[in-house]
Design an enzyme around this catalytic site. Structure first.
Site, PDB file in Angstrom:
ATOM      1  N   CYS A   1       0.743  -1.035   0.012  1.00 25.93           N
ATOM      2  CA  CYS A   1       0.115   0.068  -0.083  1.00 25.93           C
ATOM      3  C   CYS A   1       0.825   1.116  -0.180  1.00 25.93           C
ATOM      4  O   CYS A   1       2.257   1.207   0.295  1.00 25.93           O
ATOM      5  CB  CYS A   1      -0.694  -0.105   1.319  1.00 25.93           C
ATOM      6  SG  CYS A   1      -1.860  -1.595   1.422  1.00 25.93           S
ATOM      7  N   ARG A  31       1.816   1.271  -6.148  1.00 26.90           N
ATOM      8  CA  ARG A  31       2.031   0.510  -4.937  1.00 26.90           C
ATOM      9  C   ARG A  31       0.790  -0.457  -4.446  1.00 26.90           C
ATOM     10  O   ARG A  31       0.878  -1.385  -3.666  1.00 26.90           O
ATOM     11  CB  ARG A  31       2.496   1.244  -3.610  1.00 26.90           C
ATOM     12  CG  ARG A  31       3.490   1.992  -3.664  1.00 26.90           C
ATOM     13  CD  ARG A  31       3.975   2.815  -2.327  1.00 26.90           C
ATOM     14  NE  ARG A  31       4.375   1.880  -1.589  1.00 26.90           N
ATOM     15  CZ  ARG A  31       5.675   1.619  -1.371  1.00 26.90           C
ATOM     16  NH1 ARG A  31       6.637   2.169  -2.170  1.00 26.90           N
ATOM     17  NH2 ARG A  31       6.027   0.601  -0.264  1.00 26.90           N
ATOM     18  N   TRP A  36      -3.366  -2.376  -1.372  1.00 27.48           N
ATOM     19  CA  TRP A  36      -3.370  -3.427  -2.114  1.00 27.48           C
ATOM     20  C   TRP A  36      -3.803  -4.267  -1.039  1.00 27.48           C
ATOM     21  O   TRP A  36      -3.394  -4.467   0.119  1.00 27.48           O
ATOM     22  CB  TRP A  36      -1.826  -3.800  -2.374  1.00 27.48           C
ATOM     23  CG  TRP A  36      -1.446  -5.119  -3.086  1.00 27.48           C
ATOM     24  CD1 TRP A  36      -1.754  -5.345  -4.506  1.00 27.48           C
ATOM     25  CD2 TRP A  36      -1.366  -6.273  -2.358  1.00 27.48           C
ATOM     26  NE1 TRP A  36      -1.410  -6.614  -4.682  1.00 27.48           N
ATOM     27  CE2 TRP A  36      -1.294  -7.095  -3.352  1.00 27.48           C
ATOM     28  CE3 TRP A  36      -1.083  -6.730  -1.154  1.00 27.48           C
ATOM     29  CZ2 TRP A  36      -1.052  -8.522  -3.498  1.00 27.48           C
ATOM     30  CZ3 TRP A  36      -0.942  -8.064  -1.035  1.00 27.48           C
ATOM     31  CH2 TRP A  36      -0.879  -9.080  -2.193  1.00 27.48           C
ATOM     32  N   ASN A  81       0.267   0.749   6.008  1.00 24.55           N
ATOM     33  CA  ASN A  81       0.893  -0.259   5.056  1.00 24.55           C
ATOM     34  C   ASN A  81       1.641  -1.143   5.666  1.00 24.55           C
ATOM     35  O   ASN A  81       2.584  -0.845   6.531  1.00 24.55           O
ATOM     36  CB  ASN A  81       2.007   0.941   4.256  1.00 24.55           C
ATOM     37  CG  ASN A  81       2.710  -0.374   3.296  1.00 24.55           C
ATOM     38  OD1 ASN A  81       2.385  -1.455   2.783  1.00 24.55           O
ATOM     39  ND2 ASN A  81       3.863   0.140   2.951  1.00 24.55           N
ATOM     40  N   GLY A  82       1.313  -2.374   5.519  1.00 28.26           N
ATOM     41  CA  GLY A  82       2.013  -3.478   6.070  1.00 28.26           C
ATOM     42  C   GLY A  82       0.937  -4.547   6.547  1.00 28.26           C
ATOM     43  O   GLY A  82      -0.255  -4.665   6.094  1.00 28.26           O
ATOM     44  N   GLU A 103      12.516 -14.699 -18.078  1.00 28.70           N
ATOM     45  CA  GLU A 103      12.087 -13.263 -17.781  1.00 28.70           C
ATOM     46  C   GLU A 103      11.066 -12.913 -19.065  1.00 28.70           C
ATOM     47  O   GLU A 103      10.307 -12.059 -18.553  1.00 28.70           O
ATOM     48  CB  GLU A 103      13.372 -12.386 -17.937  1.00 28.70           C
ATOM     49  CG  GLU A 103      13.103 -10.817 -17.635  1.00 28.70           C
ATOM     50  CD  GLU A 103      12.389 -10.578 -16.291  1.00 28.70           C
ATOM     51  OE1 GLU A 103      12.250 -11.314 -15.545  1.00 28.70           O
ATOM     52  OE2 GLU A 103      11.936  -9.427 -16.132  1.00 28.70           O
ATOM     53  N   LYS A 116       7.095 -11.900 -17.945  1.00 29.37           N
ATOM     54  CA  LYS A 116       6.478 -10.592 -18.395  1.00 29.37           C
ATOM     55  C   LYS A 116       4.997 -11.040 -18.969  1.00 29.37           C
ATOM     56  O   LYS A 116       4.211 -10.231 -18.751  1.00 29.37           O
ATOM     57  CB  LYS A 116       7.318  -9.995 -19.439  1.00 29.37           C
ATOM     58  CG  LYS A 116       8.415  -9.209 -18.802  1.00 29.37           C
ATOM     59  CD  LYS A 116       8.278  -8.009 -18.183  1.00 29.37           C
ATOM     60  CE  LYS A 116       8.420  -8.466 -16.645  1.00 29.37           C
ATOM     61  NZ  LYS A 116       9.701  -8.203 -15.785  1.00 29.37           N
ATOM     62  N   GLU A 134       2.409 -11.908 -16.293  1.00 27.92           N
ATOM     63  CA  GLU A 134       2.154 -11.018 -15.538  1.00 27.92           C
ATOM     64  C   GLU A 134       1.240  -9.976 -16.167  1.00 27.92           C
ATOM     65  O   GLU A 134       0.161  -9.389 -15.375  1.00 27.92           O
ATOM     66  CB  GLU A 134       3.561 -10.135 -15.140  1.00 27.92           C
ATOM     67  CG  GLU A 134       3.493  -9.265 -13.863  1.00 27.92           C
ATOM     68  CD  GLU A 134       5.049  -8.978 -13.871  1.00 27.92           C
ATOM     69  OE1 GLU A 134       5.740  -8.974 -14.591  1.00 27.92           O
ATOM     70  OE2 GLU A 134       5.234  -8.277 -12.841  1.00 27.92           O
ATOM     71  N   HIS A 173      12.466 -34.281 -22.222  1.00 27.39           N
ATOM     72  CA  HIS A 173      12.007 -34.854 -20.871  1.00 27.39           C
ATOM     73  C   HIS A 173      10.770 -34.640 -20.254  1.00 27.39           C
ATOM     74  O   HIS A 173      10.676 -34.642 -19.046  1.00 27.39           O
ATOM     75  CB  HIS A 173      13.272 -34.473 -19.914  1.00 27.39           C
ATOM     76  CG  HIS A 173      14.679 -34.774 -20.533  1.00 27.39           C
ATOM     77  ND1 HIS A 173      15.192 -36.126 -20.766  1.00 27.39           N
ATOM     78  CD2 HIS A 173      15.600 -33.873 -20.721  1.00 27.39           C
ATOM     79  CE1 HIS A 173      16.299 -36.029 -20.980  1.00 27.39           C
ATOM     80  NE2 HIS A 173      16.924 -34.723 -21.505  1.00 27.39           N
ATOM     81  N   LYS A 192       3.830  -3.174  -6.933  1.00 24.28           N
ATOM     82  CA  LYS A 192       5.105  -3.093  -7.222  1.00 24.28           C
ATOM     83  C   LYS A 192       5.921  -3.443  -6.291  1.00 24.28           C
ATOM     84  O   LYS A 192       6.873  -4.131  -6.495  1.00 24.28           O
ATOM     85  CB  LYS A 192       5.222  -1.493  -7.727  1.00 24.28           C
ATOM     86  CG  LYS A 192       6.729  -1.205  -8.090  1.00 24.28           C
ATOM     87  CD  LYS A 192       7.004  -1.675  -9.484  1.00 24.28           C
ATOM     88  CE  LYS A 192       8.376  -1.525 -10.168  1.00 24.28           C
ATOM     89  NZ  LYS A 192       8.618  -2.317 -10.913  1.00 24.28           N
TER      90      LYS A 192
END
Ligand code: F6R
Length: 589
Positions: free
Chosen positions: A2, A27, A70, A94-95, A463, A467, A470, A486, A584
Site C-alpha cells: 500500500c 503500490r 493493495w 501499510n503492512g 524473464e 512478463k 504478469e 524430458h 510493485k
C-alpha cells in the site's frame, strides 16, 4: 504494497494529497482514501478502485492523510479502504499486523465493533482506547503491541496540524517544502512536492507538530536526522508515452548509460575483504531480480570460477541456508523493500555474512541494512512489471562479477571493455518493435507459450515468460532447450507458440535443433538471435537482435521480449501498469 501519505500544509491540502496518491498508486490500486482534519473534525472520502475515484469537491482541512491499497485482509471495498476511524483518531497503514486476530478478539471481548475486515482497523481502535490525552504516547504504546510490519500515519481530533507516524519493516520517509510537511511511503512520490527528504528506520517515529518534523524513538526522545535534497534519481519524469511500462522500456538506453557512469564512479575498496576472501558467495532475490541473480551466478562461475549459491529470497530464509561468517551475500532488489529479500539479507547478516545490495532506491531499507550498496540509476520504475531495472541489474551484477575477478586476481572479463556499447545497442533493439507488434498480433489468442534458451538465454527466456504471464495473463514458461524432450514436448501441438533465444554462437545450432523438433510437431516457432546463422533458420518468425559481445547479450536480448509482452497485453485489452492482483513493491511476505 500500500502507499501512505500524511501532510500538514497551509493550503490545497486535499489536492496535494490526491496528487501524491496518484504517484503512489503503483503500490496498490484496489481502493483509495483521504481524511482531512479541520475545526469541524474529520472529513473522509474513501472508495473502492483507483485514486481517480476520489476526485470531487475538495475536503477542507490543513492536516490530512491518504492511502492507496493493495488488499491483504478483506476484499477491495469502500469499507475496507483506509483511512480507518475510531473515536478521535484516523489512521492509514501499510503492512500486515500478524497478531491482529488475537488483538481483534480482545477488542471484541471488550465490546468493540468493527466496520471493516482489515487488520489496520485494529490499530486505530487500540490507539483510541489507549488515549489519555497524550497523542504520541497512545500511538507509541500500541506499536509496542504490534507484530508484523507497519508504516502508519495517524491524526487526532484534539491535535490540529499534528501527525504521528511509526515505522517497522515498511518504508516511510519525511519530506519538507517551503509551505508543507510530509510523510510518505517513498521519496519519488514526493517529487514536485518536497525539496528535501529523510528516511525513517525500523522502530522509529516521525512526529509532525508545531510546524516541524521530528524523528524520535518510542519514548519520544528526539533523534538527529539530516534531510537531503530530493535527487535527480528520485524525481519522477513526465510521462510522454501511453503507459509507464512503455515509457520505461524506452528509457532503457538512458538508464544503462547513467548506471554505467555511476558504476565507474563507485569505489569497491570497502568490499575488498569480502570479495577477496568470501568463503561462499550467495545471491538472493525475487521475481525478475531473481532472474538477474541467476545471470550473476552464470557469469561469476564462468569468469571467476567460484560457485555461487543462488536462492529465491523466500526459500533462502526458511531453509536454514549454509550461510555463515565471512560469506558474501549479494541481495538484488529494484525497490530495496521486498520483505523476503530484506529478511534473507537480515538472516545472512545475523550469521556474520557480508551483504552487498544491488538496488534502484538509494534510501531503501535494503541499502541501509547492507554493508555495501551498489545503486542502479534506472530512475523511478512505476509500472508493476520490471523492465529497465532488470537491464540495469544485469549491468550492475556483471560489473560486480568483474570486481570479484579483480579482487580474486582472476583474469578481468573481456566484456568490461564493451560496456559502453550497451546504450546504443539498447536503442537499436527498438528497431525490433514493429516485428514484435506483428508477433503479438499473431499470438494474442494463444492459451500458453514456451520460451526456450541455453545457458544465459534461459534467464532471458524465464524473464520473457514472466512478463507475458504478469501483464498479458497468458500462461508462459521459460525452459532450458535441452530439457524439452524430458516431458515438456508432450504439450506441443498444432500452433503452440515456442519462442527461442539463441545468443551463444557455439550453442546456436543446438537451440535451433530444439526449435526444429517442436516445429515438426506443429509448433509455431520464433527465434531471437544476433548470430549470422539466423538468416538460414527455418523458424516461422525470426528476430535479428543488435549485437554486443556475447557475455552482455542478455541485457539486450530481453528488450524485444519486454516489448512483445507489452503489445500482447495491449492487444488483449489490459492495462500493463496495473496488472491484476499484483503490486510493485512486495513489502509483505
Ligand atoms: C516482475 C516483477 C517482480 C519483482 C519482484 C522483486 O516484473 O516486477 O517479480 O521483480 O517482486 O521486486 P524487487 O526487485 O523490488 O525486490
Amino acid at each position: 504494497m500500500c502507499g501512505i501519505v500524511g501532510l500538514v500544509a497551509k493550503d490545497n491540502c486535499y489536492s496535494r494529497i490526491l496528487s501524491t496518491l496518484g504517484r503512489l498508486e503503483y503500490r496498490g490500486y484496489d481502493s483509495a482514501g483521504i481524511a482531512l482534519l479541520s475545526e469541524k473534525g474529520f472529513s473522509v472520502r474513501k472508495k473502492k478502485g483507483g485514486v481517480s475515484n476520489l476526485a470531487g469537491e475538495p475536503l477542507a482541512g490543513k492536516t490530512g492523510i491518504g492511502h492507496t491499497r493493495w488488499a491483504t485482509h478483506g476484499a477491495p471495498s469502500d469499507a475496507n479502504a483506509h483511512p480507518h476511524i475510531a473515536g478521535k483518531f484516523a489512521l492509514v497503514h501499510n503492512g500486515i499486523v500478524e497478531n491482529y486476530a488475537a488483538l481483534k478478539a480482545e477488542l471484541l471481548r471488550e465490546g468493540e465493533t468493527f466496520l471493516s475486515e482489515t487488520d489496520s482497523e485494529v490499530i486505530v481502535k487500540l490507539i483510541a482506547r489507549a488515549y489519555r490525552g497524550d497523542f504520541f504516547a497512545a500511538v507509541s504504546s500500541v506499536c509496542a503491541r504490534l507484530e508484523g510490519a507497519y508504516a502508519i500515519a495517524v491524526l487526532c481530533e484534539d491535535c490540529p496540524e499534528e501527525i504521528v507516524c511509526a515505522k517497522y519493516r515498511s518504508p516511510l520517509v519525511a519530506g519538507v517544502s517551503c509551505d508543507a510537511l510530509y510523510v510518505c511511503s517513498d521519496a519519488p512520490a514526493l517529487s514536485g512536492e518536497a525539496d528535501a527528504i529523510a528516511a525513517a528506520r525500523d522502530g522509529e517515529f516521525i512526529h509532525i507538530r508545531d510546524g516541524k518534523i521530528t524523528f524520535c524513538d518510542r519514548e519520544g526522545n528526539r533523534l538527529e536526522r539530516a534531510f537531503t535534497p530530493v535527487t535527480e534519481q528520485e524525481r519522477m519524469r513526465d510521462r510522454r508515452r501511453g503507459t509507464f511500462m512503455e515509457e520505461e522500456i524506452f528509457d532503457i538506453p538512458r538508464a544503462l548509460s547513467d548506471t554505467l557512469a555511476a558504476l565507474r564512479r563507485t569505489d569497491f575498496a570497502p568490499c575488498a575483504r569480502a570479495m577477496r576472501s568470501a568463503g561462499k558467495v550467495f545471491a538472493v532475490a525475487c521475481g525478475t531480480a531473481f532472474h538477474a541473480a541467476l545471470a550473476f551466478k552464470d557469469t561469476v562461475e564462468r569468469e571467476v570460477k567460484i560457485p555461487v549459491l543462488c536462492h529465491t529470497s523466500s526459500e533462502f530464509r526458511y531453509r536454514d541456508p549454509l550461510v555463515g561468517k565471512g560469506d558474501l551475500v549479494v541481495a538484488v532488489s529494484q525497490s530495496g523493500e521486498t520483505a523476503d529479500t530484506l529478511e534473507a539479507a537480515r538472516l545472512a547478516r545475523s550469521r556474520g555474512a557480508y551483504i552487498l545490495a544491488i538496488t534502484n532506491v538509494a534510501r531503501s531499507s535494503l541499502a541501509s541494512l547492507a554493508d555495501f550498496s551498489v545503486a542502479m540509476r534506472a530512475g523511478p520504475e512505476i509500472a508493476v512489471a520490471a523492465t529497465k531495472s532488470y537491464n540495469c541489474q544485469l549491468l550492475c551484477l556483471y560489473y560486480v562479477a568483474a570486481e570479484l575477478c579483480f579482487f580474486r586476481h582472476t583474469r578481468y572479463p573481456a566484456y568490461m571493455a564493451e560496456l559502453s556499447a550497451l546504450p546504443a545497442a539498447a536503442t537499436a533493439a527498438f528497431g525490433t518493435f514493429s516485428a514484435m507488434d506483428s508477433l503479438a498480433q499473431r499470438l494474442q489468442g494463444a492459451q500458453g507459450m514456451y520460451f526456450l534458451g541455453r545457458d544465459a538465454d534461459v534467464r532471458t527466456a524465464a524473464e520473457g515468460a514472466l512478463k507475458v504471464k504478469e501483464i498479458a495473463y497468458v500462461f508462459a514458461e521459460g525452459y532450458a532447450a535441452g530439457e524439452l524432450k524430458h516431458g515438456t514436448l508432450a504439450l506441443i501441438e498444432d500452433g503452440f507458440p515456442v519462442l527461442a533465444v539463441a545468443t551463444r554462437a557455439d550453442l546456436f545450432r543446438k537451440t535451433e535443433n530444439a526449435l526444429e523438433e517442436v516445429r515438426s510437431r506443429g509448433a509455431y516457432t520464433a527465434l531471437f538471435s544476433q548470430c549470422e546463422a539466423i538468416s538460414e533458420s527455418c523458424a516461422d518468425f525470426k528476430c535479428r537482435l543488435p549485437a554486443v559481445c556475447e557475455a552482455l547479450m542478455p541485457i539486450i536480448a530481453v528488450i524485444p521480449l519486454q516489448y512483445f509482452a507489452l503489445r500482447m497485453c495491449a492487444l488483449r485489452g489490459y492495462d500493463p501498469d496495473k496488472p491484476r492482483n499484483l503490486a510493485k513493491s512486495v513489502t509483505v511476505e
